[in-house]
Design a protein around this motif. Structure first.
Motif, PDB file in Angstrom:
ATOM      1  N   GLU A 209      10.059   5.317  -0.112  1.00  6.56           N
ATOM      2  CA  GLU A 209       9.692   5.029  -1.495  1.00  6.56           C
ATOM      3  C   GLU A 209       8.200   4.733  -1.632  1.00  6.56           C
ATOM      4  N   ALA A 210       7.512   4.515  -0.497  1.00  9.72           N
ATOM      5  CA  ALA A 210       6.078   4.201  -0.546  1.00  9.72           C
ATOM      6  C   ALA A 210       5.208   5.448  -0.446  1.00  9.72           C
ATOM      7  N   ILE A 211       5.796   6.617  -0.268  1.00  9.92           N
ATOM      8  CA  ILE A 211       5.003   7.832  -0.075  1.00  9.92           C
ATOM      9  C   ILE A 211       4.298   8.212  -1.377  1.00  9.92           C
ATOM     10  N   ALA A 212       2.977   8.383  -1.284  1.00 10.42           N
ATOM     11  CA  ALA A 212       2.174   8.822  -2.428  1.00 10.42           C
ATOM     12  C   ALA A 212       2.100  10.339  -2.486  1.00 10.42           C
TER      13      ALA A 212
ATOM     14  N   VAL B 261       0.842  -1.194   0.000  1.00  7.67           N
ATOM     15  CA  VAL B 261       0.000   0.000   0.000  1.00  7.67           C
ATOM     16  C   VAL B 261       0.882   1.251   0.000  1.00  7.67           C
ATOM     17  N   ARG B 262       0.383   2.310  -0.630  1.00  6.11           N
ATOM     18  CA  ARG B 262       1.090   3.593  -0.606  1.00  6.11           C
ATOM     19  C   ARG B 262       0.784   4.309   0.706  1.00  6.11           C
ATOM     20  N   LEU B 263       1.570   5.301   1.036  1.00  8.93           N
ATOM     21  CA  LEU B 263       1.381   6.056   2.275  1.00  8.93           C
ATOM     22  C   LEU B 263       1.142   7.525   1.974  1.00  8.93           C
ATOM     23  N   LEU B 264       0.173   8.095   2.679  1.00  5.52           N
ATOM     24  CA  LEU B 264      -0.080   9.527   2.652  1.00  5.52           C
ATOM     25  C   LEU B 264       0.445  10.041   3.989  1.00  5.52           C
TER      26      LEU B 264
END
Length: 438
Positions: A202-205, A172-175
């Motif tokens: 690298e997962a930050i949206a 999942v991406r992260l906000l």
């Protein structure tokens, strides 16, 4: 694949015209529950026509709750993502309701985002819920870290560790909300720099930035005040570690003039630029490579039951006056309980604006008295109906004219007499008979 969003602002009807005129707006975010897919606001249609990206931001899914995500709420979020032609959809790492089948107790609503415990049980449940949501959505999902007034006892991970494992196991991406990191620093003593160091960058949206205020040592994430310097400093720190794909200013109330908002947007851009300059100067070595392949999600039924009981005990203490569970800060729980009741009063006043007009200065006092004894069970509109019903059945208010206006308001909205004989329908019929006689 990461979508480069750029500079954005939360779209709200109150500032729709100003947002359309603002220079340098690449994208906007809209509260998903506030738009109808078949009747999008003309302002959003125009923005989208100009190439401005629109992202739906959900607030009611409760993906951190013990139960599996509601299929209807997931379908509604999916419909809005399609209608807005959005590249992703977002929600919160939070629970918003508790009780129900897992606890054999009545379902109750918080009307607000509450923190999940950073435990293995909660993580296992959350990971499975995320997988269910990802399968139901036509676009990638990103989840936001929330602000909290209360802390769960016996937590097994820091916020950064919890988010790292969530992203690593599910993809999942992260906000990342830097204002929420600041809130948790003030309220829970958590170090924002440590959280950023532990995050899977690298997962930050994208990133949220918002304002708030401090009262009696507690930071309130209001989204109704200017962005303070400490929040901008956390944004700079984040930007010194990674180039955020998008940065968005949130403002929900007390909207200032457009020029003031534009100055805040400029300050946010400068904070990101300072971070980028620091990143270039330091030429930091890249961190360990982290896989974005979803990990295996274990069976979670026992964890769901344990989490359900824990969340129900906490929410019941906050909204129904039951004892505070062991290990929680009673003072902070009291602050949170009052904040939840105040938010209920504010939102009911918005969804049923006639009530403050009819009741005048007595509205808020009467509603808070009602909220102390009556948890919300069916959303804010039903809460308004239940509030008025409670007043009328108690013969209140004493003023005959006001009581008559309230009775007419309730009867107009309680619908025609249903033909079914189900218990809930019989209750409505009985209530109508009582109120019609008054």
């Amino acid at each position: 694949m990461t979508v480069r969003l750029g500079n954005g602002i939360g779209w709200r009807p109150e500032i729709a015209d100003a947002v359309e005129r603002m220079p340098g707006i690449d994208w906007v975010e809209v509260v998903a529950e506030n738009v109808c897919p078949g009747h999008l606001p003309e302002s959003l249609v125009r923005l989208r026509g100009r190439g401005v990206t629109v992202v739906p931001h959900g607030v009611s899914l409760g993906i951190g709750g013990a139960e599996r995500p509601d299929e209807g709420r997931l379908a509604a979020l999916a419909e809005r993502a399609v209608a807005l032609r959005s590249p992703l959809a977002t929600e919160h790492i939070a629970f918003v309701r508790a009780g129900g089948a897992l606890t054999a107790s009545p379902r109750i609503e918080a009307g607000h985002l509450l923190p999940v415990p950073r435990t293995r049980d909660a993580l296992d449940v959350l990971c499975e819920n995320v997988r269910i949501a990802q399968d139901a959505l036509p676009v990638p999902l990103a989840l936001e870290n929330i602000a909290a007034l209360i802390a769960w006892p016996g937590e097994e991970m820091s916020e950064g560790q919890f988010l790292y494992e969530l992203a690593d196991r599910t993809g999942v991406r992260l906000l990342i909300d830097v204002a929420n990191l600041h809130t948790n620093h003030v309220n829970r003593g958590e170090d924002p720099a440590k959280a950023l160091a532990e995050l899977p960058l690298e997962a930050i949206a994208y990133v949220h930035v918002a304002g708030g205020f401090e009262r009696d040592g507690v930071w309130h994430d209001s989204h109704a005040h200017p962005v303070p310097e400490p929040v901008l400093e956390i944004l700079t720190d984040l930007a010194s570690r990674v180039s955020p794909p998008g940065v968005l200013l949130e403002r929900d109330e007390n909207f200032p003039e457009a020029e003031v908002i534009e100055r805040e947007l400029a300050a946010i851009r400068r904070a990101v630029e300072r971070g980028a300059a620091r990143r270039d100067a330091e030429q930091a070595a890249p961190g360990d490579a982290r896989s974005e392949e979803p990990g295996e999600v274990p069976a979670t039924e026992a964890a769901r039951q344990r989490l359900a009981l824990a969340q129900t005990a906490v929410l019941s203490a906050l909204v129904a006056g039951t004892p505070v569970p062991e290990g929680f800060d009673r003072v902070r729980m009291g602050v949170q309980a009052r904040a939840l009741a105040a938010k209920r009063a504010d939102v009911v006043a918005k969804v049923a604006p006639e009530l403050p007009v009819i009741l005048g200065n007595g509205y808020r006092r009467a509603f808070l008295s009602y909220a102390q004894a009556q948890p919300m069970t069916g959303g804010y509109r039903q809460d308004a109906m239940d509030f008025v019903e409670e007043l009328l059945l108690a013969g209140r208010p004493e003023d005959t004219r006001t009581r008559r206006e309230l009775r007419e308001w309730w009867l107009e909205r309680s619908g025609p007499r249903p033909r079914s004989g189900r218990p809930a329908v019989r209750l409505v019929r009985a209530t109508r008979r009582v109120l019609l006689r008054r």
